[in-house]
Design an enzyme around this catalytic site. Sequence first.
Site, short mmCIF file in Angstrom:
data_model
loop_
_atom_site.label_atom_id
_atom_site.label_comp_id
_atom_site.label_asym_id
_atom_site.label_seq_id
_atom_site.Cartn_x
_atom_site.Cartn_y
_atom_site.Cartn_z
N SER A 83 0.79 -1.23 0.00
CA SER A 83 0.00 0.00 0.00
C SER A 83 0.83 1.28 0.00
O SER A 83 0.26 2.37 -0.03
CB SER A 83 -0.92 0.01 1.23
OG SER A 83 -0.13 0.21 2.39
N SER A 124 -8.69 2.67 -4.72
CA SER A 124 -7.98 3.84 -4.19
C SER A 124 -8.14 5.08 -5.06
O SER A 124 -8.17 4.99 -6.30
CB SER A 124 -6.49 3.48 -4.10
OG SER A 124 -5.72 4.65 -3.93
N GLU A 126 -5.82 6.92 -5.64
CA GLU A 126 -4.59 7.00 -6.45
C GLU A 126 -4.88 6.66 -7.91
O GLU A 126 -4.10 7.02 -8.79
CB GLU A 126 -3.55 6.03 -5.90
CG GLU A 126 -2.64 6.59 -4.83
CD GLU A 126 -1.60 7.55 -5.39
OE1 GLU A 126 -1.51 8.67 -4.86
OE2 GLU A 126 -0.89 7.18 -6.35
N TYR A 148 1.76 1.52 -8.21
CA TYR A 148 0.68 1.22 -7.25
C TYR A 148 -0.67 1.60 -7.86
O TYR A 148 -1.62 0.81 -7.86
CB TYR A 148 0.92 1.99 -5.94
CG TYR A 148 -0.27 1.93 -5.00
CD1 TYR A 148 -0.45 0.87 -4.13
CD2 TYR A 148 -1.22 2.95 -4.98
CE1 TYR A 148 -1.54 0.80 -3.27
CE2 TYR A 148 -2.32 2.91 -4.14
CZ TYR A 148 -2.47 1.83 -3.28
OH TYR A 148 -3.56 1.78 -2.45
P1 NAP Z 1 -1.59 -1.19 5.44
O1 NAP Z 1 -1.71 -0.63 6.81
O2 NAP Z 1 -0.32 -1.03 4.69
O3 NAP Z 1 -1.96 -2.75 5.53
C1 NAP Z 1 -1.75 -3.61 4.43
C2 NAP Z 1 -2.11 -5.03 4.86
O4 NAP Z 1 -1.94 -5.90 3.74
C3 NAP Z 1 -1.25 -5.59 5.98
O5 NAP Z 1 -2.07 -6.34 6.85
C4 NAP Z 1 -0.29 -6.51 5.23
O6 NAP Z 1 0.19 -7.58 6.02
C5 NAP Z 1 -1.22 -7.06 4.17
N1 NAP Z 1 -0.54 -7.70 3.03
C6 NAP Z 1 0.32 -7.10 2.19
N2 NAP Z 1 0.72 -7.98 1.26
C7 NAP Z 1 0.09 -9.16 1.52
C8 NAP Z 1 0.07 -10.45 0.92
N3 NAP Z 1 0.81 -10.74 -0.16
N4 NAP Z 1 -0.71 -11.42 1.45
C9 NAP Z 1 -1.45 -11.17 2.54
N5 NAP Z 1 -1.48 -9.97 3.16
C10 NAP Z 1 -0.72 -8.98 2.66
O7 NAP Z 1 -2.75 -0.59 4.50
P2 NAP Z 1 -4.12 0.15 4.88
O8 NAP Z 1 -3.85 1.61 4.97
O9 NAP Z 1 -4.76 -0.55 6.01
O10 NAP Z 1 -4.94 -0.05 3.54
C11 NAP Z 1 -5.80 -1.19 3.37
C12 NAP Z 1 -6.15 -1.34 1.89
O11 NAP Z 1 -6.82 -0.17 1.43
C13 NAP Z 1 -4.94 -1.51 0.95
O12 NAP Z 1 -5.36 -2.35 -0.11
C14 NAP Z 1 -4.69 -0.10 0.42
O13 NAP Z 1 -4.04 -0.17 -0.84
C15 NAP Z 1 -6.12 0.39 0.32
N6 NAP Z 1 -6.31 1.83 0.44
C16 NAP Z 1 -5.86 2.50 1.53
C17 NAP Z 1 -6.11 3.86 1.67
C18 NAP Z 1 -5.63 4.63 2.88
O14 NAP Z 1 -5.62 5.87 2.82
N7 NAP Z 1 -5.28 3.96 3.97
C19 NAP Z 1 -6.84 4.54 0.68
C20 NAP Z 1 -7.30 3.82 -0.41
C21 NAP Z 1 -7.05 2.47 -0.53
P3 NAP Z 1 1.59 -7.48 6.85
O15 NAP Z 1 1.21 -6.90 8.18
O16 NAP Z 1 2.02 -8.88 6.90
O17 NAP Z 1 2.52 -6.59 6.07
N1 GDD Z 2 4.97 9.29 2.56
C1 GDD Z 2 5.42 10.54 2.42
N2 GDD Z 2 6.57 10.90 3.08
N3 GDD Z 2 4.73 11.41 1.66
C2 GDD Z 2 5.19 12.68 1.57
C3 GDD Z 2 6.35 13.10 2.22
C4 GDD Z 2 7.08 12.16 3.00
O1 GDD Z 2 8.12 12.46 3.60
N4 GDD Z 2 6.55 14.42 1.93
C5 GDD Z 2 5.54 14.79 1.13
N5 GDD Z 2 4.73 13.74 0.90
C6 GDD Z 2 3.54 13.76 0.02
C7 GDD Z 2 3.59 12.67 -1.06
O2 GDD Z 2 4.44 13.08 -2.14
C8 GDD Z 2 2.11 12.58 -1.44
O3 GDD Z 2 1.80 13.56 -2.40
C9 GDD Z 2 1.40 12.93 -0.14
O4 GDD Z 2 2.38 13.46 0.77
C10 GDD Z 2 0.72 11.73 0.55
O5 GDD Z 2 1.64 10.67 0.65
P1 GDD Z 2 1.32 9.35 1.51
O6 GDD Z 2 0.90 9.71 2.87
O7 GDD Z 2 2.49 8.44 1.34
O8 GDD Z 2 -0.02 8.77 0.81
P2 GDD Z 2 -0.39 8.54 -0.73
O9 GDD Z 2 -1.42 9.58 -1.07
O10 GDD Z 2 0.79 8.43 -1.59
O11 GDD Z 2 -1.07 7.10 -0.67
C11 GDD Z 2 -1.97 6.75 0.37
O12 GDD Z 2 -3.29 7.08 -0.03
C12 GDD Z 2 -3.78 6.36 -1.17
C13 GDD Z 2 -5.20 6.86 -1.46
O13 GDD Z 2 -5.11 8.04 -2.23
C14 GDD Z 2 -1.81 5.26 0.64
O14 GDD Z 2 -2.58 4.91 1.78
C15 GDD Z 2 -2.31 4.42 -0.52
O15 GDD Z 2 -2.30 3.04 -0.16
C16 GDD Z 2 -3.76 4.87 -0.85
O16 GDD Z 2 -4.29 4.13 -1.92
#
Ligand code: NAP
Ligand code: GDD
Length: 328
Positions: A83, A124, A126, A148
């Site tokens: 993720s 997502s 994204e 991603y």
């Molecule tokens: P996260 O905290 O990074 O958790 C990812 C989970 O996926 C962990 O439990 C990880 O297990 C598991 N995993 C990764 N690869 C795997 C594999 N090959 N087989 C089984 N399990 C696996 O992510 P999150 O923020 O909770 O996000 C949950 C989902 O929503 C993801 O699909 C992410 O892309 C999506 N999403 C997130 C956001 C956001 O803002 N948080 C927004 C849009 C979509 P381990 O603990 O073993 O690493």
């Molecule tokens: N991680 C990170 N670290 N991001 C930074 C930093 C830094 O030091 N400085 C600036 N950023 C900016 C990134 O360039 C990006 O534009 C923004 O902060 C958010 O970055 P992240 O928090 O890493 O999240 P993301 O938007 O790339 O992705 C997350 O949200 C997606 C949904 O839009 C993840 O949770 C993805 O799994 C999820 O799908």
Amino acid sequence: MAKRAVITGITGQDGSYLADLLVDKGYEVTGVVRRSSTPNLLRIEHILDRITLRPADLLDQLSLMRIVKDVRPHEFYNLAAMSFVPASWDQPLLTGEFNSQGVTRVLEAIRQVDPGIRLYQASSSEMFGRVREVPQTEMTPFYPRSPYGVSKVFAHYITVNYRESYDMYACSGILFNHESPRRGLEFVTRKVTDGVARIKLGLADHVGLGNLDACRDWGFAGDYVRAMWLMLQQDEPDDYVIATGVSHSVRKLVEVAFGHAGLDWRQHVRVDPALLRPAEVDHLIGDASKGRRVLGWEPTMSFEKLIAMMVDADLARLASSAGAGVAR
Ligand code: NAP
Ligand code: GDD
């Protein structure tokens, strides 16, 4: 009879909040975990006695089939993924295997064992990448900007395709960024709130960041898992954008977080060009009108309250421990 749910990614941020929600609703929850050499159950420690954990991996079709056969869940939430966006440039093939073909494996397991099982796929914002319209809705074309994002576009369409090909109840939730004290330390909100706490407690003097101009629509993870559950309770499967409709820059995030601790961010933030991405998603803002109208979903927490809560949680965690790991 209690409903049964399987959650992949239960050790992650969203999986842990979803497990809390489903356990509270009386579900029998089975969490999918992959083997690790050290324990990674910190986020679900508090409910370990109320859930069942089973080993499987998105890379392993047989392990997924076995879980679906043994548990015969009513609902299957596929949250597991690689993720972290920057890591997808380092490992584009593995990202595709997990995030794209991993979803096909889940869909196949369900189709072959019991196509009546309801599936939630974690899509997502994204996928919108270099956005084609503002704000983004379910009808906005995708233009992903990272391996991603590309992998999630495949996952979205394979979910829609299985729904249309096999009449499965499969939903794709297009969720905008959602955060919490359980967020991984590498994501920008948590990196900042953890950095603020360390600076406030004298454990560090600065935090290095990349692009301060990027804007995101940030909400609270606890609200977003409620939307996942609601999607699986409808008469018909569908896809939904889930977002707050308010966007802020990383610079604003930094201002709010440091301000909450009584610190001046200009003295503690260093821009590190190594943290800039090869291709950036500049500005995301979602329109969740469909989710509000059909699901009755509403976000409950403002951006300012969310960031203040995260700073407070990091301060409490670091003040009472050596500071390793994630807060519950
Ligand atoms: P996260 O905290 O990074 O958790 C990812 C989970 O996926 C962990 O439990 C990880 O297990 C598991 N995993 C990764 N690869 C795997 C594999 N090959 N087989 C089984 N399990 C696996 O992510 P999150 O923020 O909770 O996000 C949950 C989902 O929503 C993801 O699909 C992410 O892309 C999506 N999403 C997130 C956001 C956001 O803002 N948080 C927004 C849009 C979509 P381990 O603990 O073993 O690493
Ligand atoms: N991680 C990170 N670290 N991001 C930074 C930093 C830094 O030091 N400085 C600036 N950023 C900016 C990134 O360039 C990006 O534009 C923004 O902060 C958010 O970055 P992240 O928090 O890493 O999240 P993301 O938007 O790339 O992705 C997350 O949200 C997606 C949904 O839009 C993840 O949770 C993805 O799994 C999820 O799908």
